[in-house]
Enzyme design. Structure first.
Site, mmCIF file in Angstrom:
data_model
loop_
_atom_site.group_PDB
_atom_site.id
_atom_site.type_symbol
_atom_site.label_atom_id
_atom_site.label_comp_id
_atom_site.label_asym_id
_atom_site.label_seq_id
_atom_site.Cartn_x
_atom_site.Cartn_y
_atom_site.Cartn_z
ATOM 1 N N TYR A 154 71.083 -18.218 37.324
ATOM 2 C CA TYR A 154 70.760 -17.827 36.090
ATOM 3 C C TYR A 154 71.230 -16.820 34.912
ATOM 4 O O TYR A 154 72.033 -17.353 34.283
ATOM 5 C CB TYR A 154 69.108 -17.265 36.141
ATOM 6 C CG TYR A 154 68.525 -16.939 34.763
ATOM 7 C CD1 TYR A 154 67.976 -18.558 33.906
ATOM 8 C CD2 TYR A 154 68.821 -15.553 34.620
ATOM 9 C CE1 TYR A 154 67.707 -18.049 32.399
ATOM 10 C CE2 TYR A 154 67.505 -15.530 33.333
ATOM 11 C CZ TYR A 154 67.557 -16.526 32.098
ATOM 12 O OH TYR A 154 66.680 -16.095 31.263
ATOM 13 N N SER A 160 70.486 -13.348 27.755
ATOM 14 C CA SER A 160 69.671 -12.769 28.017
ATOM 15 C C SER A 160 69.849 -11.139 29.019
ATOM 16 O O SER A 160 71.946 -11.218 29.066
ATOM 17 C CB SER A 160 69.053 -13.348 30.284
ATOM 18 O OG SER A 160 68.469 -12.404 30.586
HETATM 19 N N1 NAD Z 1 60.831 -14.784 29.304
HETATM 20 C C1 NAD Z 1 61.872 -13.668 29.581
HETATM 21 O O1 NAD Z 1 61.562 -13.113 29.977
HETATM 22 C C2 NAD Z 1 63.405 -14.245 29.000
HETATM 23 C C3 NAD Z 1 64.070 -13.000 29.482
HETATM 24 C C4 NAD Z 1 65.466 -13.275 28.794
HETATM 25 C C5 NAD Z 1 65.713 -14.428 28.230
HETATM 26 N N2 NAD Z 1 64.882 -15.092 28.119
HETATM 27 C C6 NAD Z 1 65.468 -17.098 27.773
HETATM 28 O O2 NAD Z 1 64.475 -17.050 26.441
HETATM 29 C C7 NAD Z 1 64.003 -18.665 26.544
HETATM 30 C C8 NAD Z 1 62.953 -18.886 26.772
HETATM 31 O O3 NAD Z 1 62.255 -18.286 27.464
HETATM 32 P P1 NAD Z 1 60.850 -18.744 28.227
HETATM 33 O O4 NAD Z 1 60.244 -17.480 28.827
HETATM 34 O O5 NAD Z 1 59.933 -18.813 27.135
HETATM 35 O O6 NAD Z 1 60.702 -20.150 29.074
HETATM 36 P P2 NAD Z 1 60.344 -20.968 29.692
HETATM 37 O O7 NAD Z 1 60.318 -21.216 31.101
HETATM 38 O O8 NAD Z 1 58.726 -19.898 29.440
HETATM 39 O O9 NAD Z 1 60.464 -21.969 28.317
HETATM 40 C C9 NAD Z 1 62.186 -23.006 28.389
HETATM 41 C C10 NAD Z 1 61.225 -24.204 27.839
HETATM 42 O O10 NAD Z 1 62.797 -25.196 27.783
HETATM 43 C C11 NAD Z 1 62.268 -26.053 28.017
HETATM 44 N N3 NAD Z 1 63.024 -27.475 28.984
HETATM 45 C C12 NAD Z 1 63.300 -26.594 29.945
HETATM 46 N N4 NAD Z 1 64.598 -27.199 30.718
HETATM 47 C C13 NAD Z 1 64.866 -28.604 29.319
HETATM 48 C C14 NAD Z 1 65.570 -29.281 29.290
HETATM 49 N N5 NAD Z 1 66.171 -29.926 29.992
HETATM 50 N N6 NAD Z 1 65.728 -30.421 27.775
HETATM 51 C C15 NAD Z 1 65.033 -29.647 27.250
HETATM 52 N N7 NAD Z 1 63.335 -28.715 26.813
HETATM 53 C C16 NAD Z 1 64.190 -27.509 28.117
HETATM 54 C C17 NAD Z 1 60.820 -25.822 29.191
HETATM 55 O O11 NAD Z 1 60.214 -27.126 28.910
HETATM 56 C C18 NAD Z 1 60.395 -24.950 28.495
HETATM 57 O O12 NAD Z 1 59.591 -25.559 26.881
HETATM 58 C C19 NAD Z 1 65.002 -18.579 28.046
HETATM 59 O O13 NAD Z 1 66.777 -19.743 27.211
HETATM 60 C C20 NAD Z 1 65.271 -17.803 28.345
HETATM 61 O O14 NAD Z 1 66.888 -17.991 29.325
HETATM 62 C C21 NAD Z 1 63.350 -15.032 28.673
#
Ligand code: NAD
Length: 247
Positions: free
Chosen positions: A153, A140
């Site tokens: 986080y 991130s």
């Molecule tokens: N959305 C953002 O702004 C953003 C920014 C920077 C980084 N990220 C990173 O990108 C990735 C996806 O983000 P997102 O917004 O789609 O998040 P989200 O929370 O919508 O999706 C995360 C997914 O991971 C799954 N998950 C959670 N715990 C789990 C586990 N123990 N085992 C298997 N699956 C599991 C959830 O069910 C979900 O489908 C994450 O790593 C997040 O940290 C997101």
């Protein structure tokens, strides 16, 4: 197509950005194993792209081993691991750093850090034997500028970033590439639900490109890192954030 004949595991592929990654890899010819703790969501994504759905909790070693053996059974090999699953907005309340309960720290580190390490460890024997493989870790851009109320986080994502360098060192002799994507705030379903429109608009103004960042903005970089177009790149981090960290 750039990923013809490749087999990719995408964790957290049931929804949000992970779902978009699954479609992006599939559009480039990869067979995709859609992994999620949310079984129905994984099934739905897999059905939409003709992939394999596997319910797994990345923080559980047995579950992760099963994930890799199901992928191997179905497709005979694994070429790509995208470590996207994490505890993020859905389950993490924001709190001042000195008010985050130790139990929340443990949960975040268990999933985001140890879970990522478990997934890498589970594919490593296959990758060493094949003398090839690609790992893309999703970090991130908060690792560069922090995020109020989100210390656990951000720390977990900085750990994933550091892990990339160690993995690249340890797996380089086997021809395995390991890189990181550091996305900016991206309007996945959960982000849209959790943050109000004014906040998202203010974040758009904090970018050089003054618009909302969408899941599809990340797909090209992921495909590039998974494909032979980046064959001589390892241990690197690419920020995809519309210029937020330069702003
Ligand atoms: N959305 C953002 O702004 C953003 C920014 C920077 C980084 N990220 C990173 O990108 C990735 C996806 O983000 P997102 O917004 O789609 O998040 P989200 O929370 O919508 O999706 C995360 C997914 O991971 C799954 N998950 C959670 N715990 C789990 C586990 N123990 N085992 C298997 N699956 C599991 C959830 O069910 C979900 O489908 C994450 O790593 C997040 O940290 C997101």
């Amino acid at each position: 197509m750039l990923l013809d004949g490749k087999v990719a595991i995408v964790t957290g592929g049931g929804q949000g950005i992970g779902k978009r990654y699954c479609r992006g890899l599939s559009d480039e010819g990869a067979q995709v194993v859609v992994v999620d703790i949310a079984e129905e969501a994984a099934r739905q994504t897999a059905a939409e792209i003709g992939g394999l759905a596997v319910r797994a909790d990345i923080s559980d070693e047995g579950s992760v081993r099963e994930m890799v053996s199901r992928a191997k059974q179905a497709y005979g090999k694994v070429d790509i691991l995208v470590n996207n699953a994490a505890l993020f907005t859905e389950t993490l309340p924001r709190r001042d750093f000195d008010r985050i309960p130790a139990a929340d720290w443990e949960r975040v580190l268990q999933v985001n850090v140890i879970g990522t390490w478990l997934c890498c460890s589970a594919v490593a024997p296959l990758f060493r034997e094949q003398r090839s493989g690609v790992i893309v870790n999703i970090s991130s851009n908060t690792i560069y500028h922090g995020s109020k109320g989100f210390m656990h986080y951000v720390t977990s994502k900085a750990a994933v970033w550091g892990m990339t360098h160690c993995l690249a060192n340890e797996l380089g002799d086997y021809g395995v590439r390991v890189n990181t994507i550091a996305p900016g705030l991206t309007s996945s379903e959960h982000v849209r639900e959790r943050y109000d429109a004014d906040y998202l608009a203010s974040r758009s103004q904090a970018r050089l490109f003054k618009r909302e960042q969408l899941p599809e903005d990340l797909v090209g970089t992921l495909v590039f890192l998974c494909s032979d177009r980046s064959a001589f790149m390892t241990g690197q981090t690419i920020s995809v954030d519309g210029g937020t960290i330069l702003h």
